[in-house]
Write a protein that holds these residues in place. Structure first.
Motif, PDB file in Angstrom:
ATOM      1  N   GLY A  17      80.166  26.108  47.758  1.00 29.68           N
ATOM      2  CA  GLY A  17      79.750  25.335  46.360  1.00 29.68           C
ATOM      3  C   GLY A  17      80.709  23.557  47.441  1.00 29.68           C
ATOM      4  O   GLY A  17      80.017  22.393  47.246  1.00 29.68           O
ATOM      5  N   ALA A  18      81.434  23.985  48.196  1.00 32.75           N
ATOM      6  CA  ALA A  18      81.697  22.549  48.317  1.00 32.75           C
ATOM      7  C   ALA A  18      80.776  21.506  49.661  1.00 32.75           C
ATOM      8  O   ALA A  18      80.687  20.668  49.865  1.00 32.75           O
ATOM      9  CB  ALA A  18      83.521  23.213  49.213  1.00 32.75           C
ATOM     10  N   GLY A  19      80.756  22.494  49.941  1.00 34.78           N
ATOM     11  CA  GLY A  19      79.281  22.259  51.352  1.00 34.78           C
ATOM     12  C   GLY A  19      78.235  21.353  50.749  1.00 34.78           C
ATOM     13  O   GLY A  19      78.100  20.264  50.731  1.00 34.78           O
ATOM     14  N   GLY A  32      78.294  20.636  47.293  1.00 37.82           N
ATOM     15  CA  GLY A  32      78.478  19.023  47.092  1.00 37.82           C
ATOM     16  C   GLY A  32      78.834  17.572  48.069  1.00 37.82           C
ATOM     17  O   GLY A  32      79.199  16.826  47.771  1.00 37.82           O
ATOM     18  N   LEU A  33      79.936  18.147  49.455  1.00 41.29           N
ATOM     19  CA  LEU A  33      79.576  17.297  50.291  1.00 41.29           C
ATOM     20  C   LEU A  33      78.132  16.677  50.443  1.00 41.29           C
ATOM     21  O   LEU A  33      78.050  15.489  50.545  1.00 41.29           O
ATOM     22  CB  LEU A  33      80.107  17.434  51.964  1.00 41.29           C
ATOM     23  CG  LEU A  33      81.848  18.534  52.000  1.00 41.29           C
ATOM     24  CD1 LEU A  33      81.803  19.349  52.770  1.00 41.29           C
ATOM     25  CD2 LEU A  33      82.165  16.725  52.013  1.00 41.29           C
ATOM     26  N   ALA A  53      77.185  14.419  47.716  1.00 41.08           N
ATOM     27  CA  ALA A  53      78.015  12.966  47.734  1.00 41.08           C
ATOM     28  C   ALA A  53      76.819  12.344  49.092  1.00 41.08           C
ATOM     29  O   ALA A  53      77.999  11.068  49.129  1.00 41.08           O
ATOM     30  CB  ALA A  53      79.428  13.508  47.889  1.00 41.08           C
ATOM     31  N   GLU A 112      76.159  13.598  52.490  1.00 35.70           N
ATOM     32  CA  GLU A 112      77.458  14.008  53.942  1.00 35.70           C
ATOM     33  C   GLU A 112      75.905  15.170  54.280  1.00 35.70           C
ATOM     34  O   GLU A 112      75.101  15.558  53.685  1.00 35.70           O
ATOM     35  CB  GLU A 112      78.250  14.772  54.282  1.00 35.70           C
ATOM     36  CG  GLU A 112      79.874  13.834  52.948  1.00 35.70           C
ATOM     37  CD  GLU A 112      80.187  12.567  53.760  1.00 35.70           C
ATOM     38  OE1 GLU A 112      79.295  11.968  54.952  1.00 35.70           O
ATOM     39  OE2 GLU A 112      81.198  11.582  52.895  1.00 35.70           O
ATOM     40  N   TYR A 165      82.403  11.264  40.255  1.00 39.59           N
ATOM     41  CA  TYR A 165      81.480  12.031  39.495  1.00 39.59           C
ATOM     42  C   TYR A 165      81.717  12.325  38.426  1.00 39.59           C
ATOM     43  O   TYR A 165      82.937  12.736  38.016  1.00 39.59           O
ATOM     44  CB  TYR A 165      81.313  12.718  41.149  1.00 39.59           C
ATOM     45  CG  TYR A 165      80.432  11.939  42.326  1.00 39.59           C
ATOM     46  CD1 TYR A 165      79.149  12.816  41.959  1.00 39.59           C
ATOM     47  CD2 TYR A 165      80.641  11.652  43.341  1.00 39.59           C
ATOM     48  CE1 TYR A 165      78.225  12.303  43.043  1.00 39.59           C
ATOM     49  CE2 TYR A 165      79.995  10.616  43.853  1.00 39.59           C
ATOM     50  CZ  TYR A 165      79.160  11.436  43.841  1.00 39.59           C
ATOM     51  OH  TYR A 165      78.174  11.340  45.055  1.00 39.59           O
ATOM     52  N   VAL A 194      81.822  22.694  44.048  1.00 44.50           N
ATOM     53  CA  VAL A 194      80.516  21.270  44.303  1.00 44.50           C
ATOM     54  C   VAL A 194      81.927  20.459  43.956  1.00 44.50           C
ATOM     55  O   VAL A 194      81.785  19.300  44.963  1.00 44.50           O
ATOM     56  CB  VAL A 194      79.809  21.376  43.231  1.00 44.50           C
ATOM     57  CG1 VAL A 194      78.870  20.118  43.442  1.00 44.50           C
ATOM     58  CG2 VAL A 194      78.958  22.956  43.238  1.00 44.50           C
ATOM     59  N   ALA A 252      84.854  19.974  44.213  1.00 50.70           N
ATOM     60  CA  ALA A 252      86.220  19.730  44.802  1.00 50.70           C
ATOM     61  C   ALA A 252      85.182  19.124  46.243  1.00 50.70           C
ATOM     62  O   ALA A 252      85.974  18.181  47.158  1.00 50.70           O
ATOM     63  CB  ALA A 252      86.358  21.530  45.309  1.00 50.70           C
ATOM     64  N   GLY A 253      83.842  19.362  47.134  1.00 52.92           N
ATOM     65  CA  GLY A 253      83.037  19.003  47.994  1.00 52.92           C
ATOM     66  C   GLY A 253      83.795  17.573  47.739  1.00 52.92           C
ATOM     67  O   GLY A 253      83.284  17.020  48.416  1.00 52.92           O
ATOM     68  N   VAL A 254      82.756  17.248  46.562  1.00 57.48           N
ATOM     69  CA  VAL A 254      82.068  15.983  46.053  1.00 57.48           C
ATOM     70  C   VAL A 254      83.756  14.609  46.410  1.00 57.48           C
ATOM     71  O   VAL A 254      83.820  13.878  47.334  1.00 57.48           O
ATOM     72  CB  VAL A 254      81.582  15.197  44.641  1.00 57.48           C
ATOM     73  CG1 VAL A 254      81.797  14.208  44.499  1.00 57.48           C
ATOM     74  CG2 VAL A 254      80.423  15.932  45.524  1.00 57.48           C
ATOM     75  N   LEU A 282      86.332  16.194  48.181  1.00 58.43           N
ATOM     76  CA  LEU A 282      85.956  15.791  49.671  1.00 58.43           C
ATOM     77  C   LEU A 282      85.690  14.664  50.419  1.00 58.43           C
ATOM     78  O   LEU A 282      86.291  13.546  51.401  1.00 58.43           O
ATOM     79  CB  LEU A 282      85.743  17.040  50.502  1.00 58.43           C
ATOM     80  CG  LEU A 282      85.977  17.170  52.127  1.00 58.43           C
ATOM     81  CD1 LEU A 282      87.717  16.747  52.554  1.00 58.43           C
ATOM     82  CD2 LEU A 282      85.413  17.985  51.882  1.00 58.43           C
ATOM     83  N   SER A 283      84.309  14.497  50.120  1.00 56.48           N
ATOM     84  CA  SER A 283      83.613  13.397  50.647  1.00 56.48           C
ATOM     85  C   SER A 283      84.507  11.956  50.012  1.00 56.48           C
ATOM     86  O   SER A 283      84.809  10.823  50.403  1.00 56.48           O
ATOM     87  CB  SER A 283      82.431  13.226  49.797  1.00 56.48           C
ATOM     88  OG  SER A 283      81.766  12.174  50.200  1.00 56.48           O
ATOM     89  N   ARG A 292      87.284  11.222  51.836  1.00 55.98           N
ATOM     90  CA  ARG A 292      87.511  10.170  53.045  1.00 55.98           C
ATOM     91  C   ARG A 292      87.057   8.798  52.643  1.00 55.98           C
ATOM     92  O   ARG A 292      87.299   8.101  53.670  1.00 55.98           O
ATOM     93  CB  ARG A 292      86.556  11.334  53.730  1.00 55.98           C
ATOM     94  CG  ARG A 292      85.778  11.125  54.843  1.00 55.98           C
ATOM     95  CD  ARG A 292      85.840  12.352  56.099  1.00 55.98           C
ATOM     96  NE  ARG A 292      85.424  11.764  57.693  1.00 55.98           N
ATOM     97  CZ  ARG A 292      84.222  11.737  57.657  1.00 55.98           C
ATOM     98  NH1 ARG A 292      83.037  11.598  56.846  1.00 55.98           N
ATOM     99  NH2 ARG A 292      84.031  11.313  59.028  1.00 55.98           N
ATOM    100  N   TRP A 310      93.625  20.531  49.627  1.00 57.70           N
ATOM    101  CA  TRP A 310      93.347  19.907  50.512  1.00 57.70           C
ATOM    102  C   TRP A 310      93.797  18.466  50.289  1.00 57.70           C
ATOM    103  O   TRP A 310      93.264  17.604  50.510  1.00 57.70           O
ATOM    104  CB  TRP A 310      91.624  19.480  50.586  1.00 57.70           C
ATOM    105  CG  TRP A 310      91.152  20.798  51.821  1.00 57.70           C
ATOM    106  CD1 TRP A 310      92.417  22.049  52.360  1.00 57.70           C
ATOM    107  CD2 TRP A 310      90.252  21.814  51.866  1.00 57.70           C
ATOM    108  NE1 TRP A 310      91.632  22.743  53.000  1.00 57.70           N
ATOM    109  CE2 TRP A 310      90.535  22.998  52.815  1.00 57.70           C
ATOM    110  CE3 TRP A 310      89.231  20.924  51.446  1.00 57.70           C
ATOM    111  CZ2 TRP A 310      88.960  22.894  53.488  1.00 57.70           C
ATOM    112  CZ3 TRP A 310      87.756  21.413  52.031  1.00 57.70           C
ATOM    113  CH2 TRP A 310      87.669  22.764  53.249  1.00 57.70           C
TER     114      TRP A 310
END
Lengths: 353, 310
Positions: free
Chosen positions: A84-86, A88-89, A92, A94, B69, B128, B130-132, B134-135, B138, B169
């Motif tokens: 899921g985090a992937g 999300g990246l 965004a 990435e 977001y 999801v 959490a992934g956003v 992270l971006s 950064r 994180w």
């Protein structure tokens, strides 16, 4: 049969004498990831225990975190969340490559893959890019038992917005990864765990008997055959993880049974693009896979082939898979349920006898 | 890391701005319109209205930046309308009409518009987000990812996995829990052991609980926690003690008459109407009329076309 076999030929898949030794798949894939992270600052790699000094359970990610510390991240034991985090990246802007330590655990990420990442590419009414690769070390023959040995490809067949791929010793891993990230949709990449330890093929050379070429682009097909031959008794279709076993069966069939086989290996398992190889399918057709019997990938391949080959087929397409069974741990029990070179050889010989 | 304020159901409300009142009432009339359209057989499928909970996203509005977001869930119309004043597009999406936000493919609970995204599986958006986050971390521009969940969502493992990851994180993740005391038909007491505060504490995430419905007061309370999410990468769980005045979906409310009476008496709509009768009545009528016009206009549109159909 026109092929003459000399005495003392090397084993299947061993490059002919004098050829330079090629890298093992684990190193080849690792180098591809290094190159990808180096060339694209938007690429992230996430997974369990992937950072140095451990470098992943199969060492595919070794050295990556030392060079790209903020983009190569070891996660908690949370497959759903790391996928899921992937995603999300990817949303965004990435690009994400996530590793499932053993592909068996990808079931824990099924919701994120099927209901979120794959659906998101279309369910919002417009194309939404989700550049995400879910890497899945796959398969048995290492004695890891029922929950660490499976080949779960078939469970992901037919999911809208999701494509399935498999590493092979013929396809260039770096080109494949770059291609998959360019698709803008999530991809599951199956990687046979035994293949990691084997050497890749280059320059069209498989061994003293067989040669190969590639058609259909980075996720297309490897065509393996005997130089100069166009009419084969049997065409084997198999994912990359089965390559060595298929080659060994082909060698035995040729030398001992006088049956000439060719092998077609797709990098993309689904959706299936048959166009590049339809003209190469001759003789009996046999689809081989490591998944268990029932609702198989091979059945999907066969139903796609039937209408196209109907007038050319002389007998039903053969399907070879693992048994309808859990995968036992003890070596003798495990080999009894998995596909081996003998399983393939026997299936072809019986069909053509 | 936990703070609680007292129940303010009886404390006088501070005057809302005209803009706030309009937004609250737009969402209320949007939701009432949907229930009416369903009743008339003019909507396909299902919907989940946020009646009683409209003030939650409206209170958060000025605390969120354009580049943040927002992740929403099945009960997301208010979340969307608080973020984007585009009721035409949302209604067209739900009615499958031209001008739909997502061509009518997503419908009520699958919307992606600018940086607003909703999905229909409980807890799914937490990883999801959490992934956003992270971006965003950064990128270093102070952006955050805000996720709306309910008390029932805490039954999902994805929530815990994502909260753990975000705390580990130090990701700018704002989890907004609308604790309305009921998950579809099951009271929280029958589906949650322990507390949300203790859950947040277990992961080292900050937690702030409010049972206020006063927009101005809520913003005063939340400004600092939200700033810390943004600037310190401090995942924070904001727990709104709220009430679902309407049914889970349509006509599926199994609560007793007494309970519904109690819930409705605490509705922000009733309390703001009582506190500021004249300004409220005028705004209420204006938004009712606006929504009626929007409904007529959207209903007259041709069906949406899914041009990007695979």
């Amino acid at each position: 049969m026109s092929v003459r076999i000399s005495e003392g030929t090397p084993n299947a898949g061993t490059p002919a004498t004098g050829a330079a030794r090629t890298p093992r798949m684990a190193d080849h894939l690792n180098a591809a990831l290094h190159t990808l992270l180096e060339s694209d600052p938007r690429v992230f790699v996430l997974g369990e225990d992937i950072r140095d000094p451990y470098g992943g359970a199969f060492k595919i990610t070794k050295g990556l975190s030392s060079r790209f510390a903020d983009r190569v991240l070891s996660t908690p034991l949370s497959e759903g969340t790391l996928v899921g985090a992937g995603a999300g990246l990817a949303l965004a802007g990435e690009k994400a490559i996530v590793e499932i330590m053993f592909s068996d655990f990808v079931t824990l990420a099924f919701d994120q893959i099927v209901n979120f990442a794959a659906k998101s590419t279309t369910m919002y009414g417009r194309p939404v890019p989700v550049p995400l690769i879910v890497r899945c070390p796959t398969g048995g023959r290492r004695g890891y038992g029922p929950t660490h040995s499976q080949s779960l490809q078939k469970h992901f067949v037919g999911v809208p917005g999701l494509s399935l791929h498999e590493l092979s010793p013929f396809h260039h891993a770096g080109e494949l990864l770059t291609h998959l990230l360019s698709l803008g949709e999530p991809c599951v990449l199956f990687e046979d765990k035994v293949l990691y330890t084997e050497r890749i093929f280059r320059d069209g050379v498989v061994d003293d008997l067989f040669r190969f070429d590639l058609v259909g682009g980075p996720s297309g097909w490897a065509r393996v055959g005997v130089p100069g031959e166009t009419r084969y008794d049997c065409t084997l279709i198999a994912p990359g993880g089965l390559t060595r076993r298929a080659l060994a069966a082909m060698r035995a069939l040729l030398i001992e049974d006088d049956l000439l086989c060719r092998l077609l290996v797709p990098a993309r398992l689904y959706p299936l693009d048959l166009a590049p190889i339809l003209g190469d399918v001759t003789g009996h057709v046999c689809v081989v896979e490591d998944g268990t019997a029932g609702g198989t990938w091979g059945a999907e391949v066969a139903q796609a082939l039937y209408p196209r080959l109907w007038s050319r087929l002389t007998r039903p397409i053969g399907l070879v898979s693992a048994a309808d069974s859990v995968i036992p741990t003890a070596a003798h029990l495990e080999s009894a349920v998995l596909v081996g070179e003998d399983t393939i050889r026997l299936a072809v010989r019986e069909a053509l006898s | 890391m936990t703070s609680t304020i007292l129940d303010r159901d009886t404390v006088p409300l501070s005057p809302p701005s005209g803009e706030d009142l309009d937004r609250l009432l737009l969402i209320r009339h949007f939701e009432l319109t949907l229930l009416r359209l369903f009743g008339e057989g003019r909507l396909n499928g299902t919907t989940h209205t946020c009646l009683g909970q409209e003030y939650v996203p409206v209170a958060l509005r000025p605390l969120l930046d354009d580049d943040d977001y927002v992740f929403s869930n099945h009960r997301g119309h208010g979340h969307f309308l608080a973020r984007h004043d585009e009721p035409h597009g949302l209604l067209a999406e739900i009615m499958g009409r031209e001008g739909a936000l997502c061509a009518g493919v997503g419908g009520s609970q699958h919307i992606y518009h600018r940086r607003f995204l909703s999905t229909g599986v409980q807890g799914e958006s937490m990883p999801v987000a959490a992934g956003v986050a992270l971006s965003l971390k950064r990128a270093g521009d102070g952006g955050l990812a805000c996720v709306h969940i309910g008390d029932g969502t805490w039954g999902e493992g994805a929530v815990y996995e994502a909260l753990n990851l975000a705390a580990l994180w130090r990701l700018p993740l704002l989890v907004v829990v609308e604790h309305n005391g009921i998950a579809q038909s099951t009271p929280t007491t029958a589906q949650m052991s322990g507390t949300i505060a203790a859950r947040a504490a277990a992961f080292g995430a900050a937690h702030h609980r409010t049972d206020s419905i006063d927009l101005n007061l809520i913003r005063l309370e939340l400004a600092e926690p939200v700033r810390r999410v943004r600037e310190e990468g401090r995942p924070t769980v904001i727990e709104f003690v709220t009430r679902r005045v309407g049914p889970h979906s349509k006509g599926d409310d199994t609560r007793s008459a007494e309970e519904l009476t109690r819930v409705r008496a605490a509705d922000w709509y009733v309390r703001y109407a009582a506190a500021f009768p004249e300004v409220f009545a005028a705004a209420d009528e204006a938004q009712r009329l606006r929504m009626a016009r929007i409904t007529d206009e959207v209903a007259a549109r041709p069906p949406s076309v899914w041009r990007a159909a695979p």
